[in-house]
Scaffold this motif. Structure first.
Motif, PDB file in Angstrom:
ATOM      1  N   CYS A  16       0.884  -1.170   0.000  1.00  0.00           N
ATOM      2  CA  CYS A  16       0.000   0.000   0.000  1.00  0.00           C
ATOM      3  C   CYS A  16       0.916   1.213   0.000  1.00  0.00           C
ATOM      4  CB  CYS A  16      -0.882   0.032   1.244  1.00  0.00           C
ATOM      5  SG  CYS A  16      -1.971  -1.362   1.463  1.00  0.00           S
ATOM      6  N   GLU A  17       1.292   1.713  -1.142  1.00  0.00           N
ATOM      7  CA  GLU A  17       2.313   2.761  -1.184  1.00  0.00           C
ATOM      8  C   GLU A  17       1.803   4.086  -0.624  1.00  0.00           C
ATOM      9  OE1 GLU A  17       5.971   4.400  -3.876  1.00  0.00           O
ATOM     10  OE2 GLU A  17       4.555   2.994  -4.759  1.00  0.00           O
ATOM     11  N   SER A  18       2.533   4.587   0.355  1.00  0.00           N
ATOM     12  CA  SER A  18       2.203   5.842   1.031  1.00  0.00           C
ATOM     13  C   SER A  18       2.745   7.032   0.256  1.00  0.00           C
ATOM     14  CB  SER A  18       2.811   5.839   2.436  1.00  0.00           C
ATOM     15  OG  SER A  18       2.663   7.100   3.044  1.00  0.00           O
ATOM     16  N   PRO A  19       2.000   8.134   0.241  1.00  0.00           N
ATOM     17  CA  PRO A  19       2.549   9.364  -0.336  1.00  0.00           C
ATOM     18  C   PRO A  19       3.537  10.044   0.616  1.00  0.00           C
ATOM     19  CG  PRO A  19       0.347   9.785   0.507  1.00  0.00           C
ATOM     20  CD  PRO A  19       0.603   8.305   0.670  1.00  0.00           C
ATOM     21  N   ASP A  51      -5.187   3.950   6.732  1.00  0.00           N
ATOM     22  CA  ASP A  51      -5.719   5.268   6.375  1.00  0.00           C
ATOM     23  C   ASP A  51      -4.766   6.386   6.783  1.00  0.00           C
ATOM     24  OD1 ASP A  51      -7.967   4.031   5.339  1.00  0.00           O
ATOM     25  OD2 ASP A  51      -9.212   4.439   7.100  1.00  0.00           O
ATOM     26  N   LEU A  52      -4.186   6.294   7.980  1.00  0.00           N
ATOM     27  CA  LEU A  52      -3.236   7.319   8.427  1.00  0.00           C
ATOM     28  C   LEU A  52      -2.021   7.361   7.514  1.00  0.00           C
ATOM     29  CD1 LEU A  52      -2.304   9.444  10.538  1.00  0.00           C
ATOM     30  CD2 LEU A  52      -1.213   7.528  11.758  1.00  0.00           C
ATOM     31  N   PHE A  53      -1.406   6.215   7.272  1.00  0.00           N
ATOM     32  CA  PHE A  53      -0.182   6.179   6.475  1.00  0.00           C
ATOM     33  C   PHE A  53      -0.424   6.508   5.004  1.00  0.00           C
ATOM     34  CE2 PHE A  53       2.031   3.020   9.570  1.00  0.00           C
ATOM     35  CZ  PHE A  53       2.268   4.054  10.456  1.00  0.00           C
ATOM     36  N   LEU A  54      -1.662   6.348   4.549  1.00  0.00           N
ATOM     37  CA  LEU A  54      -1.990   6.657   3.157  1.00  0.00           C
ATOM     38  C   LEU A  54      -2.572   8.061   2.994  1.00  0.00           C
ATOM     39  CD1 LEU A  54      -3.458   3.196   2.115  1.00  0.00           C
ATOM     40  CD2 LEU A  54      -1.165   4.096   1.653  1.00  0.00           C
ATOM     41  N   GLY A  55      -2.676   8.806   4.103  1.00  0.00           N
ATOM     42  CA  GLY A  55      -3.140  10.190   4.036  1.00  0.00           C
ATOM     43  C   GLY A  55      -4.626  10.343   3.812  1.00  0.00           C
ATOM     44  N   ARG A  56      -5.408   9.358   4.248  1.00  0.00           N
ATOM     45  CA  ARG A  56      -6.849   9.413   4.011  1.00  0.00           C
ATOM     46  C   ARG A  56      -7.666   9.169   5.285  1.00  0.00           C
ATOM     47  NH1 ARG A  56      -6.711   3.661   0.770  1.00  0.00           N
ATOM     48  NH2 ARG A  56      -6.920   2.382   2.652  1.00  0.00           N
ATOM     49  N   ARG A  72       1.403  13.832   8.337  1.00  0.00           N
ATOM     50  CA  ARG A  72       2.027  13.223   7.150  1.00  0.00           C
ATOM     51  C   ARG A  72       3.125  12.294   7.663  1.00  0.00           C
ATOM     52  NH1 ARG A  72       2.068  16.106   2.059  1.00  0.00           N
ATOM     53  NH2 ARG A  72       4.297  15.715   2.135  1.00  0.00           N
ATOM     54  N   VAL A  73       2.711  11.068   7.994  1.00  0.00           N
ATOM     55  CA  VAL A  73       3.620  10.077   8.567  1.00  0.00           C
ATOM     56  C   VAL A  73       3.460   8.755   7.832  1.00  0.00           C
ATOM     57  CG1 VAL A  73       3.646  11.140  10.864  1.00  0.00           C
ATOM     58  CG2 VAL A  73       1.944   9.389  10.344  1.00  0.00           C
ATOM     59  N   TYR A  88       4.461  -0.016   3.173  1.00  0.00           N
ATOM     60  CA  TYR A  88       3.987   1.278   2.683  1.00  0.00           C
ATOM     61  C   TYR A  88       5.029   2.040   1.876  1.00  0.00           C
ATOM     62  CZ  TYR A  88       0.472   0.398   6.260  1.00  0.00           C
ATOM     63  OH  TYR A  88      -0.509  -0.172   7.013  1.00  0.00           O
ATOM     64  N   VAL A  89       6.293   1.806   2.151  1.00  0.00           N
ATOM     65  CA  VAL A  89       7.370   2.563   1.508  1.00  0.00           C
ATOM     66  C   VAL A  89       8.480   1.582   1.141  1.00  0.00           C
ATOM     67  CG1 VAL A  89       9.087   4.408   1.842  1.00  0.00           C
ATOM     68  CG2 VAL A  89       6.807   4.631   2.866  1.00  0.00           C
ATOM     69  N   PRO A  90       8.993   1.646  -0.094  1.00  0.00           N
ATOM     70  CA  PRO A  90      10.136   0.777  -0.419  1.00  0.00           C
ATOM     71  C   PRO A  90      11.350   1.194   0.418  1.00  0.00           C
ATOM     72  CG  PRO A  90       9.693   2.305  -2.231  1.00  0.00           C
ATOM     73  CD  PRO A  90       8.608   2.500  -1.217  1.00  0.00           C
ATOM     74  N   PHE A  91      12.170   0.228   0.762  1.00  0.00           N
ATOM     75  CA  PHE A  91      13.244   0.470   1.722  1.00  0.00           C
ATOM     76  C   PHE A  91      14.302   1.457   1.239  1.00  0.00           C
ATOM     77  CE2 PHE A  91      11.721  -3.859   2.817  1.00  0.00           C
ATOM     78  CZ  PHE A  91      11.112  -3.506   4.007  1.00  0.00           C
ATOM     79  N   HIS A  92      14.488   1.581  -0.057  1.00  0.00           N
ATOM     80  CA  HIS A  92      15.504   2.515  -0.550  1.00  0.00           C
ATOM     81  C   HIS A  92      15.022   3.965  -0.480  1.00  0.00           C
ATOM     82  CE1 HIS A  92      13.097   1.426  -4.100  1.00  0.00           C
ATOM     83  NE2 HIS A  92      13.331   2.663  -4.508  1.00  0.00           N
ATOM     84  N   ARG A  93      13.761   4.171  -0.132  1.00  0.00           N
ATOM     85  CA  ARG A  93      13.224   5.525   0.019  1.00  0.00           C
ATOM     86  C   ARG A  93      13.044   5.842   1.505  1.00  0.00           C
ATOM     87  NH1 ARG A  93      11.591   8.484  -4.075  1.00  0.00           N
ATOM     88  NH2 ARG A  93       9.772   9.343  -2.983  1.00  0.00           N
ATOM     89  N   ARG A  94      12.924   7.104   1.818  1.00  0.00           N
ATOM     90  CA  ARG A  94      12.812   7.567   3.201  1.00  0.00           C
ATOM     91  C   ARG A  94      11.338   7.634   3.603  1.00  0.00           C
ATOM     92  NH1 ARG A  94      15.851  13.028   4.233  1.00  0.00           N
ATOM     93  NH2 ARG A  94      14.565  13.574   2.444  1.00  0.00           N
ATOM     94  N   ALA A  95      10.969   6.823   4.595  1.00  0.00           N
ATOM     95  CA  ALA A  95       9.642   6.915   5.217  1.00  0.00           C
ATOM     96  C   ALA A  95       9.729   7.953   6.324  1.00  0.00           C
ATOM     97  CB  ALA A  95       9.231   5.558   5.780  1.00  0.00           C
TER      98      ALA A  95
END
Length: 180
Positions: A16-19, A51-56, A72-73, A88-95
């Motif tokens: 579930c990719e987070s913005p 819902d929180l992690f997806l901004g909805r 925005r977490v 929610y976030v691929p590991f090479h990106r910053r969550a």
């Protein structure tokens, strides 16, 4: 469960990719941070964490949400009470999981860490399934990112003392480390 890592995503995991993520600065991924979350506080098994992690997150769905629905977490992963793994976030990106934080004198832990949330409270205990999946995820990440060693797996409370208390005294570090 045998985990595989492909382009920063674990399988099998529900994706579930987070913005709420961005590019990491140059440098190694060298820290794993264990968190806990429940929404509303103390309630498990509902979809509000997604819902929180997806901004909805709907501010009207529960009185507690009125104060957090605009946050925005995100975390890289969540391990639910039954052991379900959500990423929610691929590991090479910053969550955006650690906030104001410091580990071994280095600030801004989001820049170099991976954040794993356990569905729970910082005053409760965790399930055997959560320990098992957390150990499997951690072992997979340690192979992929060798700078993450057992000594570089820590709690949110350790990188943000006085501000955060999770995963709390109910998290059995000895049990977790024995599974690694």
């Amino acid at each position: 469960m045998a985990l595989t890592l492909n382009h920063g995503w674990l399988s099998p995991a529900r994706h579930c990719e987070s913005p709420h993520q961005d590019e990491r600065p140059e440098g190694e991924i060298s820290l794993l941070v264990v968190h806990c979350i429940s929404l509303p506080p103390g309630k498990f098994g509902e979809g509000f964490i997604d819902d929180l992690f997806l901004g909805r997150l709907n501010a009207n769905a529960h009185p507690y949400f009125a104060g957090i629905h605009r946050l925005r977490v995100s975390a890289h992963c969540l391990i639910r009470r039954d052991g379900e793994l959500v990423q929610y976030v691929p590991f090479h990106r910053r969550a955006w999981h650690a906030g104001v934080s410091c580990f071994e004198g280095r600030e801004r832990c989001n820049d170099f860490s991976i954040g794993i949330e356990l569905e729970g409270t910082d005053t409760g205990n965790y399930t055997p399934e959560q320990y098992r999946v957390l150990a499997e995820v951690s072992s997979t990440l340690m192979r992929a990112y060798p700078a993450i060693t057992p000594e570089r797996i820590t709690g949110h409370s350790d990188i943000a003392p006085g501000r955060k208390t999770d995963p709390g005294p109910g998290f059995d570090w000895a049990r977790f480390r024995a599974l690694l």
